[in-house]
Design an enzyme around this catalytic site. Structure first.
Site: not given
Ligand code: CAA
Length: 395
Positions: A80, A112, A234
């Site tokens: 992609e 993906c 994945h």
């Molecule tokens: N200690 C331990 N854990 C902590 C923490 C700390 N101090 N602070 C936060 N966390 C945890 C949170 O509780 C959360 O855990 P859960 O999901 O189990 O509740 C985790 O860390 C992540 O925290 P947030 O949800 O607040 O993180 P974020 O909003 O900043 O971003 C994300 C996370 C959404 C994955 C972001 O990185 C993102 O958008 N990534 C790209 C999209 C993606 O990868 N999506 C996945 C599914 S899509 C897919 O699979 C296709 C692909 O390849 C893209």
């Protein structure tokens, strides 16, 4: 009945990485969020001399012998983050590897999911042409942008899979369940070199797809969790697959739960140290599992969950073959990890911002600093210049 499946697996990641704890520090984020909450330790950083084409060619170059090069008559490139809207990345790789010219070469796109689509296509091709082999590539550079919430889930790398009859590593079973629905959880418009993601929605959709497909798979096949020694996912980041697995884990006895969790952990190790490689991620996870345990036995059934945002998901399965360990490249892959160099966060940021010209101007890149065998050496006349340093193929 003819067995068809994975005969060889190669992997490549760029030689540079950034440490996630240091990235967290520089972003004023608790490092535990990146290492535990998201589950990543090191993130591969691609130099400007690597792109989807070179990463894939480097993943494949060491696994193919002369017989393979002659027998491959189909190259399917899942990506992609391809380099051309018209010409397929597969054609470049076909040339760089010196494959039999009587071959098809195409690129497949559905986020993906592309390499999985390639494997299923390859399976059909080999059923019709049992003597041929198909090279399936999954290669990507995941970019969301500096200081974005997606930043911690970037990465770069490629997996090369040789698909053949009577495969040495894993025979694919025929039953699989696939599912498509239109959802804007993650996408990259043609004008952007960075992906857009609705992080929360993408997480929800990933889990919803897995749960729905798993239910359908059980209804279709009568299989259950206990029929699996491991399930690979994945892995956009290593916590993601765990969330999906956790959702169905209670269906198994304590022993089954323990086994699946232990194997899940092994299946995430490589990904934890590379980051998201999009199309190749599921297959990097399979490789991580196979190369890090001697407990897996021939005959073991492995589940494979593929998810490509947008979205298409598929669950399919494979059976490990006799002496499959003899056909892995454990030393080479462990050596690849051991020989990487760390870059500081400012160095990573500078590499991230280094862009190739888009105005048709000529650029010559220094490929001596890149230890990869196959590199992008520049752009001239709007044509990318690739070099295989070993065979001296250059164009
Ligand atoms: N200690 C331990 N854990 C902590 C923490 C700390 N101090 N602070 C936060 N966390 C945890 C949170 O509780 C959360 O855990 P859960 O999901 O189990 O509740 C985790 O860390 C992540 O925290 P947030 O949800 O607040 O993180 P974020 O909003 O900043 O971003 C994300 C996370 C959404 C994955 C972001 O990185 C993102 O958008 N990534 C790209 C999209 C993606 O990868 N999506 C996945 C599914 S899509 C897919 O699979 C296709 C692909 O390849 C893209």
């Amino acid at each position: 009945m003819l067995k068809i499946g994975i005969d060889k697996i190669g992997f490549y990641a760029p030689h540079l990485y950034v440490d996630m704890t240091k990235l967290a520090d520089s972003r004023n984020v608790d490092p535990d969020k990146f290492t535990i909450g998201i589950g990543q330790e090191k993130m591969a950083v691609p130099p400007v001399t690597q792109d989807a084409v070179t990463l894939a060619a480097n993943a494949a170059v060491d696994i193919l012998d002369d017989n393979d090069k002659e027998a491959i008559d189909f190259v399917i490139f899942g990506t992609e983050t391809g380099v051309d809207s018209s010409k397929s990345a597969a054609v470049y790789v076909h040339e760089l590897l010196g494959l039999n010219p009587y071959a098809r070469a195409i690129e497949v796109k559905q986020a993906c999911y592309g390499a999985t689509a390639g494997i299923q296509m390859a399976k059909g091709h080999i059923a019709m042409n049992p003597d041929s082999k198909v090279l399936v590539l999954g290669s990507d550079i995941a970019r969301y942008g500096l200081s974005t919430s997606g930043e911690a889930t970037q990465g770069a790398g490629a997996v090369a899979l040789l698909i053949s009859a009577e495969p040495h590593i894993m025979a694919l079973e025929d039953e699989s369940v696939y599912f498509t629905t239109d959802v804007m959880d993650f996408w990259r418009p043609v004008y952007s070199d960075k992906a857009f993601a609705d992080g929360k929605l993408s997480n929800e959709q990933y889990i919803a797809f897995f749960t729905r497909i798993w239910e359908q798979y059980k209804a279709k096949t009568g299989m259950e969790l206990s029929d699996f020694v491991a399930i690979c996912y994945h892995l956009p980041y290593t916590k993601m697959g765990y969330k999906a697995l956790k959702n169905v884990l209670e269906e198994g006895t304590e022993d089954v739960q323990e086994r699946l969790l232990a194997n899940y952990k092994l299946s995430t190790d490589y990904n934890r140290n590379v980051g998201n490689i999009y199309t190749g991620s599921l297959y990097l996870s399979l490789l991580s599992l196979l190369e890090q345990t001697e407990e897996l036995k021939p005959g073991a059934r492995i589940g494979m969950f593929s998810y490509g945002s947008g979205a298409v998901g598929e669950f399919f399965t494979g059976i490990l073959q006799p002496n499959f360990q003899d056909y892995l490249n454990i030393d080479r892959h462990h050596g690849l990890f051991a020989s990487r160099s760390e870059v500081t966060v400012p160095e990573y940021e500078a590499i991230f911002e280094e862009a190739l010209p888009t105005d048709g101007s000529t650029v010559e890149l220094d490929i001596d600093n890149d230890p990869a065998k196959i590199c992008l050496a520049g752009i001239a006349d709007d044509k990318r210049q690739y070099v295989n340093k070993v065979s001296r193929v250059a164009y």
